[in-house]
Design a protein around this motif. Sequence first.
Motif, PDB file in Angstrom:
ATOM      1  N   GLY A 147       0.807  -1.219   0.000  1.00 56.78           N
ATOM      2  CA  GLY A 147       0.000   0.000   0.000  1.00 56.78           C
ATOM      3  C   GLY A 147       0.834   1.259   0.000  1.00 56.78           C
ATOM      4  O   GLY A 147       0.352   2.332   0.357  1.00 56.78           O
ATOM      5  N   VAL A 148       2.092   1.172  -0.440  1.00 53.59           N
ATOM      6  CA  VAL A 148       2.995   2.317  -0.421  1.00 53.59           C
ATOM      7  C   VAL A 148       3.227   2.830  -1.842  1.00 53.59           C
ATOM      8  O   VAL A 148       3.613   2.074  -2.738  1.00 53.59           O
ATOM      9  CB  VAL A 148       4.349   1.960   0.225  1.00 53.59           C
ATOM     10  CG1 VAL A 148       5.322   3.132   0.155  1.00 53.59           C
ATOM     11  CG2 VAL A 148       4.154   1.530   1.673  1.00 53.59           C
ATOM     12  N   ALA A 149       2.969   4.137  -2.036  1.00 56.05           N
ATOM     13  CA  ALA A 149       3.324   4.823  -3.270  1.00 56.05           C
ATOM     14  C   ALA A 149       4.608   5.598  -2.979  1.00 56.05           C
ATOM     15  O   ALA A 149       4.735   6.213  -1.917  1.00 56.05           O
ATOM     16  CB  ALA A 149       2.213   5.766  -3.708  1.00 56.05           C
ATOM     17  N   TYR A 150       5.562   5.560  -3.913  1.00 50.24           N
ATOM     18  CA  TYR A 150       6.852   6.206  -3.657  1.00 50.24           C
ATOM     19  C   TYR A 150       7.470   6.687  -4.962  1.00 50.24           C
ATOM     20  O   TYR A 150       7.134   6.220  -6.044  1.00 50.24           O
ATOM     21  CB  TYR A 150       7.806   5.236  -2.946  1.00 50.24           C
ATOM     22  CG  TYR A 150       8.067   3.952  -3.703  1.00 50.24           C
ATOM     23  CD1 TYR A 150       9.157   3.833  -4.550  1.00 50.24           C
ATOM     24  CD2 TYR A 150       7.209   2.864  -3.576  1.00 50.24           C
ATOM     25  CE1 TYR A 150       9.397   2.665  -5.252  1.00 50.24           C
ATOM     26  CE2 TYR A 150       7.437   1.688  -4.275  1.00 50.24           C
ATOM     27  CZ  TYR A 150       8.540   1.595  -5.111  1.00 50.24           C
ATOM     28  OH  TYR A 150       8.760   0.439  -5.809  1.00 50.24           O
ATOM     29  N   ASP A 151       8.366   7.673  -4.818  1.00 54.64           N
ATOM     30  CA  ASP A 151       9.097   8.169  -5.976  1.00 54.64           C
ATOM     31  C   ASP A 151      10.539   7.691  -5.886  1.00 54.64           C
ATOM     32  O   ASP A 151      10.925   7.011  -4.933  1.00 54.64           O
ATOM     33  CB  ASP A 151       8.993   9.688  -6.099  1.00 54.64           C
ATOM     34  CG  ASP A 151       9.597  10.444  -4.923  1.00 54.64           C
ATOM     35  OD1 ASP A 151      10.385   9.857  -4.145  1.00 54.64           O
ATOM     36  OD2 ASP A 151       9.280  11.638  -4.781  1.00 54.64           O
ATOM     37  N   ASN A 155      10.471   9.476  -1.234  1.00 50.02           N
ATOM     38  CA  ASN A 155       9.288  10.042  -0.596  1.00 50.02           C
ATOM     39  C   ASN A 155       8.169   9.011  -0.678  1.00 50.02           C
ATOM     40  O   ASN A 155       8.036   8.314  -1.690  1.00 50.02           O
ATOM     41  CB  ASN A 155       8.875  11.336  -1.292  1.00 50.02           C
ATOM     42  CG  ASN A 155       9.978  12.370  -1.228  1.00 50.02           C
ATOM     43  OD1 ASN A 155      10.493  12.665  -0.165  1.00 50.02           O
ATOM     44  ND2 ASN A 155      10.359  12.894  -2.377  1.00 50.02           N
ATOM     45  N   GLU A 156       7.364   8.909   0.373  1.00 49.22           N
ATOM     46  CA  GLU A 156       6.347   7.861   0.434  1.00 49.22           C
ATOM     47  C   GLU A 156       4.986   8.383   0.873  1.00 49.22           C
ATOM     48  O   GLU A 156       4.899   9.298   1.694  1.00 49.22           O
ATOM     49  CB  GLU A 156       6.754   6.774   1.435  1.00 49.22           C
ATOM     50  CG  GLU A 156       7.995   6.027   1.088  1.00 49.22           C
ATOM     51  CD  GLU A 156       8.333   4.963   2.116  1.00 49.22           C
ATOM     52  OE1 GLU A 156       9.177   4.112   1.796  1.00 49.22           O
ATOM     53  OE2 GLU A 156       7.778   4.976   3.231  1.00 49.22           O
ATOM     54  N   MET A 157       3.953   7.769   0.313  1.00 47.03           N
ATOM     55  CA  MET A 157       2.583   7.935   0.774  1.00 47.03           C
ATOM     56  C   MET A 157       2.068   6.523   1.053  1.00 47.03           C
ATOM     57  O   MET A 157       2.167   5.648   0.198  1.00 47.03           O
ATOM     58  CB  MET A 157       1.707   8.603  -0.283  1.00 47.03           C
ATOM     59  CG  MET A 157       2.104  10.015  -0.602  1.00 47.03           C
ATOM     60  SD  MET A 157       0.939  10.851  -1.726  1.00 47.03           S
ATOM     61  CE  MET A 157       1.023   9.820  -3.175  1.00 47.03           C
ATOM     62  N   VAL A 158       1.534   6.333   2.254  1.00 43.45           N
ATOM     63  CA  VAL A 158       1.017   5.022   2.633  1.00 43.45           C
ATOM     64  C   VAL A 158      -0.505   5.059   2.541  1.00 43.45           C
ATOM     65  O   VAL A 158      -1.144   5.976   3.063  1.00 43.45           O
ATOM     66  CB  VAL A 158       1.460   4.642   4.070  1.00 43.45           C
ATOM     67  CG1 VAL A 158       0.879   3.296   4.466  1.00 43.45           C
ATOM     68  CG2 VAL A 158       2.980   4.640   4.172  1.00 43.45           C
ATOM     69  N   PHE A 159      -1.074   4.046   1.892  1.00 41.08           N
ATOM     70  CA  PHE A 159      -2.517   3.927   1.736  1.00 41.08           C
ATOM     71  C   PHE A 159      -2.989   2.677   2.463  1.00 41.08           C
ATOM     72  O   PHE A 159      -2.431   1.592   2.278  1.00 41.08           O
ATOM     73  CB  PHE A 159      -2.902   3.842   0.254  1.00 41.08           C
ATOM     74  CG  PHE A 159      -2.629   5.118  -0.486  1.00 41.08           C
ATOM     75  CD1 PHE A 159      -3.616   6.084  -0.607  1.00 41.08           C
ATOM     76  CD2 PHE A 159      -1.381   5.365  -1.027  1.00 41.08           C
ATOM     77  CE1 PHE A 159      -3.362   7.275  -1.272  1.00 41.08           C
ATOM     78  CE2 PHE A 159      -1.121   6.546  -1.700  1.00 41.08           C
ATOM     79  CZ  PHE A 159      -2.106   7.504  -1.819  1.00 41.08           C
ATOM     80  N   THR A 160      -3.982   2.834   3.315  1.00 44.56           N
ATOM     81  CA  THR A 160      -4.603   1.719   4.032  1.00 44.56           C
ATOM     82  C   THR A 160      -6.070   1.690   3.631  1.00 44.56           C
ATOM     83  O   THR A 160      -6.746   2.712   3.713  1.00 44.56           O
ATOM     84  CB  THR A 160      -4.468   1.909   5.559  1.00 44.56           C
ATOM     85  OG1 THR A 160      -3.077   2.093   5.867  1.00 44.56           O
ATOM     86  CG2 THR A 160      -5.019   0.712   6.304  1.00 44.56           C
ATOM     87  N   ASN A 161      -6.543   0.543   3.194  1.00 46.51           N
ATOM     88  CA  ASN A 161      -7.912   0.438   2.657  1.00 46.51           C
ATOM     89  C   ASN A 161      -8.163   1.473   1.559  1.00 46.51           C
ATOM     90  O   ASN A 161      -9.253   2.028   1.453  1.00 46.51           O
ATOM     91  CB  ASN A 161      -8.960   0.575   3.765  1.00 46.51           C
ATOM     92  CG  ASN A 161      -8.850  -0.530   4.788  1.00 46.51           C
ATOM     93  OD1 ASN A 161      -8.498  -1.654   4.462  1.00 46.51           O
ATOM     94  ND2 ASN A 161      -9.136  -0.219   6.042  1.00 46.51           N
ATOM     95  N   GLY A 162      -7.118   1.778   0.780  1.00 53.96           N
ATOM     96  CA  GLY A 162      -7.243   2.714  -0.332  1.00 53.96           C
ATOM     97  C   GLY A 162      -7.245   4.176   0.057  1.00 53.96           C
ATOM     98  O   GLY A 162      -7.389   5.049  -0.795  1.00 53.96           O
TER      99      GLY A 162
END
Length: 168
Positions: free
Chosen positions: A88-92, A96-103
């Motif tokens: 669930g991790v978006a990263y460049d 840098n990271e954005m974590v998504f839980t249940n979308g």
Amino acid sequence: LVSVNTLSEMPFAASLVYNDTYYEILADLNKTSYVGTNFKLNFQQFMVLYENKYYLIDADGSVSSFHILSSNLYYSKDKKLYYNATTGVAYDTLGNEMVFTNGRLTEIRTQNNPTEYITVSYANDTSDQITAAKYYVNSALKYTINFTYTNDKLTSITTNADATMPEK
């Protein structure tokens, strides 16, 4: 709406975003904004699987598609982001990271200052209704922005810091 001076490169601010097609975008993806037709909060970011592709609804309300690279790894050319569907991790490429839980966006981390991060809390495990955004430094809570709702509509935003109104 509200901005907190963190004295850092990582901004911590709640803003209201307008997109004239946002209501339809949310309806297509089975999401709700809770702040009014075609409006959303910048913290309301979603990663949604739709017809075998992932779509990111970003802070500014734009929608970007992610195409599969390999098993559970996706990439968005326009955002230059990778998304690991297992974690669930978006990263460049900078880390840098954005974590998504249940979308839903639940955490933001920046590589420039890895000791600082933001968490986003929701009313419950299935709701898109944000209740708080919290700013941490060295795992210690520094600032909180709270969101209060009445009849499923945002009615107030409060903070524990000296907040300022952003410049126009």
